[in-house]
Design a protein around this motif. Structure first.
Motif, PDB file in Angstrom:
ATOM      1  N   TYR A   7      -3.139 -52.267   1.783  1.00  0.00           N
ATOM      2  CA  TYR A   7      -1.664 -52.518   1.305  1.00  0.00           C
ATOM      3  C   TYR A   7      -1.956 -53.280   0.113  1.00  0.00           C
ATOM      4  N   ASP A   8      -0.816 -52.978  -1.037  1.00  0.00           N
ATOM      5  CA  ASP A   8      -0.947 -53.724  -2.245  1.00  0.00           C
ATOM      6  C   ASP A   8       0.571 -53.718  -2.754  1.00  0.00           C
ATOM      7  N   LEU A   9       1.017 -54.669  -3.644  1.00  0.00           N
ATOM      8  CA  LEU A   9       2.194 -54.980  -4.307  1.00  0.00           C
ATOM      9  C   LEU A   9       1.704 -55.103  -5.707  1.00  0.00           C
ATOM     10  N   HIS A  10       2.727 -54.774  -6.577  1.00  0.00           N
ATOM     11  CA  HIS A  10       2.478 -55.357  -7.740  1.00  0.00           C
ATOM     12  C   HIS A  10       3.983 -55.672  -8.452  1.00  0.00           C
ATOM     13  N   ARG A  11       4.133 -56.946  -9.165  1.00  0.00           N
ATOM     14  CA  ARG A  11       5.255 -57.105  -9.742  1.00  0.00           C
ATOM     15  C   ARG A  11       5.520 -56.156 -10.906  1.00  0.00           C
ATOM     16  N   LEU A  47      -3.861 -46.610  -6.189  1.00  0.00           N
ATOM     17  CA  LEU A  47      -5.299 -46.563  -5.986  1.00  0.00           C
ATOM     18  C   LEU A  47      -5.809 -47.930  -5.475  1.00  0.00           C
ATOM     19  N   HIS A  48      -5.300 -48.998  -5.606  1.00  0.00           N
ATOM     20  CA  HIS A  48      -5.640 -50.293  -5.134  1.00  0.00           C
ATOM     21  C   HIS A  48      -5.581 -50.387  -3.555  1.00  0.00           C
ATOM     22  N   ALA A  49      -4.587 -49.614  -3.182  1.00  0.00           N
ATOM     23  CA  ALA A  49      -4.531 -49.897  -1.506  1.00  0.00           C
ATOM     24  C   ALA A  49      -5.255 -48.657  -1.105  1.00  0.00           C
TER      25      ALA A  49
HETATM   26 MG    MG Z   1      -3.430 -54.454  -7.089  1.00  0.00          MG
END
Ligand code: MG
Length: 164
Positions: A7-11, A47-49
């Motif tokens: 899981y990932d989230l970016h502002r 890609l981070h997730a």
């Molecule tokens: Mg990230």
């Protein structure tokens, strides 16, 4: 066989110099948009997730532990390098990707025009056929930070099989 979740989230902010956002890259695809992620690396939330799903499936340290936000070498880093390192670890343990299912949530821009390109890039990074990679795009129905266009989020489940 092993299963991993990422899981990932970016502002999202207006792209520099108007704000702190970097150009928007999702799943390795540059996407024209007036907002982009605030991030130490290139901020590719997909890609981070993917990386965290791969590392999680192996029971190895997560992306933040392997690729520190404090490390100047990762400033603006191409996130495909993180995927390559995660896949090196997958292969070293004798596994290959059975299939991967990805959900990207963002209000704008529409992802439908970019999903095919993302799928091609991700399949190449994972060393598997495109038929093993699935990508779903969703909106957040206009509510909360994602629905207001202030963030983008990705969820990933990956299934590893013994390398053929
Ligand atoms: Mg990230």
């Amino acid at each position: 066989m092993r299963v991993g979740h990422g899981y990932d989230l970016h502002r999202l902010e207006p792209i520099a110099p108007a704000g702190a956002g970097r150009p928007l890259i999702l799943g390795g695809v540059k996407i024209p948009h007036d907002r982009g992620p605030v991030a130490h690396s290139d901020g590719d939330v997909v890609l981070h997730a993917v990386v965290d799903a791969l590392l999680g499936s192996l029971g190895e340290p997560d992306i933040g532990e392997l690729f520190s936000n404090d490390d100047p070498r990762h400033d603006g880093a191409d996130s495909s390098l993180f995927v390559s390192e995660a896949m090196r670890r997958v292969r070293a343990r004798g596994y290959a990707v059975g299939n991967i299912d990805i959900t990207v949530i963002c209000e704008r821009p529409r992802l439908s025009d970019h999903k095919a390109a993302m799928r091609t890039i991700i399949a190449r990074l994972l060393g598997c056929e495109e038929s093993r990679v699935n990508i779903k795009g969703k909106t957040h129905e206009g509510v909360d930070a994602i629905g207001e266009g202030r963030a983008v989020e990705a969820h990933v489940v990956v299934f590893l099989i013994s390398a053929p």
